[in-house]
Design a protein around this motif. Structure first.
Motif, PDB file in Angstrom:
ATOM      1  N   THR A  13      31.317  42.367  57.351  1.00 34.18           N
ATOM      2  CA  THR A  13      32.581  43.055  57.590  1.00 34.18           C
ATOM      3  C   THR A  13      32.857  42.948  59.087  1.00 34.18           C
ATOM      4  O   THR A  13      32.219  43.624  59.896  1.00 34.18           O
ATOM      5  N   PRO A  14      33.797  42.090  59.500  1.00 35.34           N
ATOM      6  CA  PRO A  14      33.976  41.786  60.925  1.00 35.34           C
ATOM      7  C   PRO A  14      34.816  42.836  61.651  1.00 35.34           C
ATOM      8  O   PRO A  14      35.879  42.542  62.210  1.00 35.34           O
ATOM      9  N   VAL A  15      34.329  44.063  61.648  1.00 38.75           N
ATOM     10  CA  VAL A  15      35.054  45.187  62.242  1.00 38.75           C
ATOM     11  C   VAL A  15      34.321  45.630  63.497  1.00 38.75           C
ATOM     12  O   VAL A  15      33.093  45.738  63.498  1.00 38.75           O
ATOM     13  N   LYS A  64      35.208  42.655  47.819  1.00 37.80           N
ATOM     14  CA  LYS A  64      34.496  43.363  48.877  1.00 37.80           C
ATOM     15  C   LYS A  64      33.659  42.387  49.705  1.00 37.80           C
ATOM     16  O   LYS A  64      33.085  41.438  49.168  1.00 37.80           O
ATOM     17  N   ALA A  65      33.576  42.665  50.994  1.00 41.22           N
ATOM     18  CA  ALA A  65      32.682  41.889  51.854  1.00 41.22           C
ATOM     19  C   ALA A  65      31.242  42.105  51.396  1.00 41.22           C
ATOM     20  O   ALA A  65      30.900  43.168  50.877  1.00 41.22           O
ATOM     21  N   PRO A  66      30.376  41.117  51.555  1.00 39.95           N
ATOM     22  CA  PRO A  66      28.993  41.251  51.075  1.00 39.95           C
ATOM     23  C   PRO A  66      28.221  42.408  51.701  1.00 39.95           C
ATOM     24  O   PRO A  66      27.290  42.917  51.095  1.00 39.95           O
ATOM     25  N   ARG A  67      28.590  42.815  52.920  1.00 43.19           N
ATOM     26  CA  ARG A  67      27.846  43.883  53.572  1.00 43.19           C
ATOM     27  C   ARG A  67      28.789  44.673  54.467  1.00 43.19           C
ATOM     28  O   ARG A  67      29.767  44.131  54.978  1.00 43.19           O
ATOM     29  N   PRO A  68      28.498  45.969  54.670  1.00 49.77           N
ATOM     30  CA  PRO A  68      29.374  46.778  55.521  1.00 49.77           C
ATOM     31  C   PRO A  68      28.988  46.659  56.989  1.00 49.77           C
ATOM     32  O   PRO A  68      27.903  46.180  57.337  1.00 49.77           O
ATOM     33  N   ALA A  69      29.875  47.113  57.834  1.00 54.90           N
ATOM     34  CA  ALA A  69      29.548  47.359  59.241  1.00 54.90           C
ATOM     35  C   ALA A  69      29.231  48.841  59.386  1.00 54.90           C
ATOM     36  O   ALA A  69      29.905  49.688  58.794  1.00 54.90           O
ATOM     37  N   GLN A  70      28.183  49.152  60.149  1.00 54.85           N
ATOM     38  CA  GLN A  70      27.767  50.538  60.339  1.00 54.85           C
ATOM     39  C   GLN A  70      28.085  50.986  61.766  1.00 54.85           C
ATOM     40  O   GLN A  70      27.840  50.246  62.722  1.00 54.85           O
ATOM     41  N   VAL A  81      31.665  50.847  56.899  1.00 51.90           N
ATOM     42  CA  VAL A  81      32.995  50.296  56.640  1.00 51.90           C
ATOM     43  C   VAL A  81      32.807  48.939  55.957  1.00 51.90           C
ATOM     44  O   VAL A  81      32.159  48.048  56.500  1.00 51.90           O
ATOM     45  N   ARG A  82      33.386  48.800  54.769  1.00 54.20           N
ATOM     46  CA  ARG A  82      33.299  47.531  54.035  1.00 54.20           C
ATOM     47  C   ARG A  82      34.711  47.013  53.780  1.00 54.20           C
ATOM     48  O   ARG A  82      35.538  47.705  53.188  1.00 54.20           O
ATOM     49  N   LYS A  83      34.964  45.814  54.201  1.00 59.60           N
ATOM     50  CA  LYS A  83      36.292  45.242  54.061  1.00 59.60           C
ATOM     51  C   LYS A  83      36.540  44.802  52.623  1.00 59.60           C
ATOM     52  O   LYS A  83      35.653  44.252  51.956  1.00 59.60           O
ATOM     53  N   ILE A  84      37.763  45.062  52.149  1.00 64.62           N
ATOM     54  CA  ILE A  84      38.188  44.622  50.820  1.00 64.62           C
ATOM     55  C   ILE A  84      39.434  43.766  51.009  1.00 64.62           C
ATOM     56  O   ILE A  84      40.483  44.260  51.420  1.00 64.62           O
ATOM     57  N   SER A  85      39.299  42.489  50.753  1.00 62.81           N
ATOM     58  CA  SER A  85      40.416  41.570  50.950  1.00 62.81           C
ATOM     59  C   SER A  85      40.724  40.858  49.641  1.00 62.81           C
ATOM     60  O   SER A  85      39.835  40.241  49.040  1.00 62.81           O
ATOM     61  N   LEU A 115      45.486  36.582  61.625  1.00 67.36           N
ATOM     62  CA  LEU A 115      46.057  37.212  60.442  1.00 67.36           C
ATOM     63  C   LEU A 115      46.516  38.626  60.781  1.00 67.36           C
ATOM     64  O   LEU A 115      45.900  39.310  61.605  1.00 67.36           O
ATOM     65  N   ASN A 116      47.571  39.103  60.119  1.00 66.25           N
ATOM     66  CA  ASN A 116      48.061  40.448  60.427  1.00 66.25           C
ATOM     67  C   ASN A 116      47.250  41.540  59.745  1.00 66.25           C
ATOM     68  O   ASN A 116      47.241  42.687  60.183  1.00 66.25           O
ATOM     69  N   GLY A 117      46.569  41.201  58.656  1.00 68.67           N
ATOM     70  CA  GLY A 117      45.665  42.153  58.030  1.00 68.67           C
ATOM     71  C   GLY A 117      46.315  43.279  57.262  1.00 68.67           C
ATOM     72  O   GLY A 117      45.644  44.242  56.874  1.00 68.67           O
ATOM     73  N   ASP A 118      47.611  43.212  57.015  1.00 66.48           N
ATOM     74  CA  ASP A 118      48.287  44.318  56.335  1.00 66.48           C
ATOM     75  C   ASP A 118      47.824  44.472  54.881  1.00 66.48           C
ATOM     76  O   ASP A 118      47.932  45.556  54.301  1.00 66.48           O
ATOM     77  N   GLU A 119      47.324  43.380  54.285  1.00 69.24           N
ATOM     78  CA  GLU A 119      46.896  43.456  52.891  1.00 69.24           C
ATOM     79  C   GLU A 119      45.464  43.963  52.757  1.00 69.24           C
ATOM     80  O   GLU A 119      45.039  44.304  51.653  1.00 69.24           O
ATOM     81  N   ALA A 120      44.725  44.009  53.828  1.00 63.61           N
ATOM     82  CA  ALA A 120      43.313  44.392  53.750  1.00 63.61           C
ATOM     83  C   ALA A 120      43.160  45.902  53.610  1.00 63.61           C
ATOM     84  O   ALA A 120      43.954  46.690  54.145  1.00 63.61           O
ATOM     85  N   ARG A 121      42.157  46.288  52.848  1.00 64.31           N
ATOM     86  CA  ARG A 121      41.765  47.681  52.743  1.00 64.31           C
ATOM     87  C   ARG A 121      40.286  47.784  53.083  1.00 64.31           C
ATOM     88  O   ARG A 121      39.563  46.784  53.082  1.00 64.31           O
ATOM     89  N   TYR A 122      39.864  49.012  53.350  1.00 64.62           N
ATOM     90  CA  TYR A 122      38.497  49.214  53.825  1.00 64.62           C
ATOM     91  C   TYR A 122      37.888  50.409  53.103  1.00 64.62           C
ATOM     92  O   TYR A 122      38.487  51.491  53.057  1.00 64.62           O
ATOM     93  N   GLN A 123      36.710  50.184  52.543  1.00 63.81           N
ATOM     94  CA  GLN A 123      35.975  51.277  51.910  1.00 63.81           C
ATOM     95  C   GLN A 123      35.174  52.004  52.985  1.00 63.81           C
ATOM     96  O   GLN A 123      34.433  51.387  53.754  1.00 63.81           O
TER      97      GLN A 123
END
Length: 610
Positions: free
Chosen positions: A503-505, A587-593, A579-583, A527-535
């Motif tokens: 999760t590249p946050v 879901k991204a394979p792993r979250p950022a902590q 934080v896990r990205k959902i695009s 990318l503008n990222g407006d479609e992305a959500r985050y768990q």
């Protein structure tokens, strides 16, 4: 049954360690749980080393071990697994916290330049090195359980501090195209007149060592006769790129000489005939001038190549196994981007700088002229960058398929330009890229290591690329424009591949009890990222989830997470935000902590894990 005391001794040791830290079993970090499991399976280890590892301050990140299951079979193995199964009831009932960080600032500079004695020198033995990598090591490792540790040279913010290995540049401060072009320059190119001190005309890569009017020595390298300008263009560009990526590199320059410039130094062991023999083996001069790469010889005591694993014997500052250094693992990203397939340990160098007993070792990368597929065209290997020189896996695959399978590299064509050769971006796939000889740290790289490198690569702009390519002076019309577009395309492919497994946050600010983050992946890819959500999942310091998971939307590639006082008190003054990205529904394979601690003045970020 003779292994019972050993296993129980390991168990008592690990329990004693945790009692020293005054934590309950259910607060054991994931890394300790995995270490306990590994100890029971593998048997005795260095207990003193294990003890010191888990009694260090908790701002030191504890590396996680990823390991496949060990085989059953012997009575001792069954005994160990029985004890492991019993303990798993306790371990698996606890929520793991992974990492825990102290309330302190991250290390920005690792002081590994303390004075020490001159370490042992290494002699590079090419034949054994090749045999070890391609034959002996694959056979031995095929019978072992692989272990992959997290990188050791990383601070609490998941970054690499400055050291004798690395200097933060691109991605950490503003680097103008002009500064990137200057790169490592301190002394500058050779000043005429120059004299040839040594000549090399046997084997590959004929060249000279020259001495300029100021007394500085330079290595002079030429292009191969079949592909004029293919190496001298590449050497300058890639040398400056790796300087920008943060590595120590020699001062390399593009230089032009006429035949009469190569005069022989008086009293030397070479003659004019030696000079002429070298010139007969290289690319012909254009308009009476030879294109060359000149490389300033590094001052200091030359110790030999950087070992690909372990540490250098006698170097008091070398504390981390080299295959577990992020700076070396990250070469997977940078080398695939530049197609630097000739990544061998003899293209690295350890140099002791300073008077004996008062200096330290600095670590260099060298010899970039065969990147950009230069190694492929010089050795006539279109598969260069797609396969190792030899592998048992590829051999068996070819045997099974009778050589009838069509490989991706078979679609590669030579470009119209001799100075470019086969450098391309259409067939290039970062997932399948390989160096000619396996470079061990690359094969120990983890997603977080590659992500760190991708962030640095993403800071390389189009203007940076154009400036470097223009300085390389491609002699053929259209070649420079093609190389610029190829590098831009390879950069995007490389970023897309190495950003995806995490999760590249990244952290932006923590203010008014609001944690503000940015989607660095979207930013780097434009990318503008407006479609992305985050768990969002929130845990206390013991790894217990304290509120239900939620999803939030980002705006302009930023997301804001409120942290209330009540929530923080409930967490016991230590909070972990996952934080896990959902695009596009995935879901991204792993979250950022993001780890937060509190004090009388409010909250502060104390740790990041990708």
């Amino acid at each position: 049954m003779k292994n019972i005391p050993t296993v129980m001794g390991q168990l008592k040791l690990l329990v004693a360690v945790r009692l020293r830290q005054a934590q309950t079993p259910c607060s054991w970090p994931l890394s300790l749980q995995r270490e306990l499991s590994r100890t029971l399976v593998e048997g005795p280890h260095n207990q003193q080393k294990l003890m010191s590892r888990y009694t260090t301050p908790d701002n030191q990140r504890i590396a996680q071990t990823r390991q496949a299951s060990s085989p059953f079979g012997t009575r001792s193995a069954i005994l160990k697994w029985g004890i492991f199964a019993l303990l798993s009831v306790v371990l698996l009932s606890c929520s793991s916290s992974g990492y825990r960080f102290a309330n302190s600032e991250p290390v920005q500079r690792y002081n590994d330049m303390l004075p020490g004695p001159v370490p042992e020198k290494d002699e590079f033995q090419r034949a054994y090195y090749t045999y070890d990598l391609l034959v002996r090591r694959p056979i031995v490792q095929g019978m072992e359980v692989p272990k992959y540790l997290a990188a050791r040279d990383v601070n609490a913010r998941d970054e690499v501090p400055a050291s004798s290995w690395y200097t933060p540049r691109l991605g950490y401060r503003e680097i103008s195209p002009e500064e990137l072009l200057r790169g490592p320059q301190k002394i500058g190119p050779p000043q005429p007149p120059v004299r040839v001190a040594k000549a090399k005309h046997g084997g590959g890569n004929p060249g000279f060592i020259i001495k300029d009017s100021r007394g500085y020595f330079y290595l002079v390298k030429f292009d191969p006769p079949e592909f004029p300008a293919v190496e001298t263009t590449t050497a300058l560009i890639v040398n400056r790129l790796f300087w920008g990526f943060g590595y120590n590199v020699p001062e390399d320059y593009l230089a032009f000489f006429q035949r009469e410039d190569f005069t022989v130094a008086p009293g030397g062991n070479i003659t004019r005939a030696d000079v002429e023999q070298v010139l007969s083996l290289v690319a012909s001069p254009q308009n009476g001038r030879y294109r060359t790469t000149v490389s300033l010889l590094i001052k200091g005591i030359i110790l030999g190549p950087i070992p690909a694993e372990g540490v250098r014997k006698g170097d008091v500052n070398d504390k981390f196994d080299h295959k577990n250094r992020r700076t070396l693992r990250a070469l997977r990203v940078f080398n695939s981007f530049t197609n630097h397939t000739d990544m061998r340990i003899d293209n690295t160098l350890d140099v002791y700088e300073g008077a004996p007993g008062q200096g330290f070792v600095r670590h260099y990368l060298l010899d970039f002229g065969e990147a950009f597929a230069g190694h492929a065209v010089e050795h006539q290997r279109l598969w260069d960058g797609f396969h190792h020189l030899f592998s048992f896996r590829q051999m068996f695959k070819n045997l099974v398929l009778l050589g009838l399978n069509v490989e991706a590299w078979e679609n590669i064509k030579y470009t119209p330009w001799k100075s470019v050769g086969t450098f391309e971006s259409e067939v290039y796939d970062p997932a399948d890229w390989k160096e000619v000889l396996p470079y061990l740290p690359i094969h120990y790289s983890q997603p977080e290591d590659n992500y760190w490198a991708a962030k640095i690569l993403g800071a390389l702009t189009d203007e940076h690329i154009k400036t470097l390519v223009a300085a390389a002076q491609y002699p053929e019309p259209g070649a420079a424009e093609y190389v610029v577009e190829t590098l831009k395309a390879r950069r995007r492919k490389t970023l897309q591949y190495f950003l995806a497994p995490v999760t590249p946050v990244e952290f932006v600010v923590l203010k008014n009890r609001r944690l503000v983050l940015e989607d660095r992946g979207n930013i780097l890819l434009g990318l503008n990222g407006d479609e992305a959500r985050y768990q969002i999942r929130i845990f206390d310091g013991n790894g217990k989830e304290i509120v239900p998971p939620q999803q939030i939307a980002g705006k302009n590639n930023q997301l804001t997470i409120p942290i209330s006082s009540e929530l923080f008190r409930k967490a016991g003054q230590y909070l972990r935000v996952d934080v896990r990205k959902i695009s596009r529904g995935r879901k991204a394979p792993r979250p950022a902590q993001f780890h937060l601690r509190g004090n009388g003045e409010g909250l502060r970020l104390v740790g990041v894990v990708h």
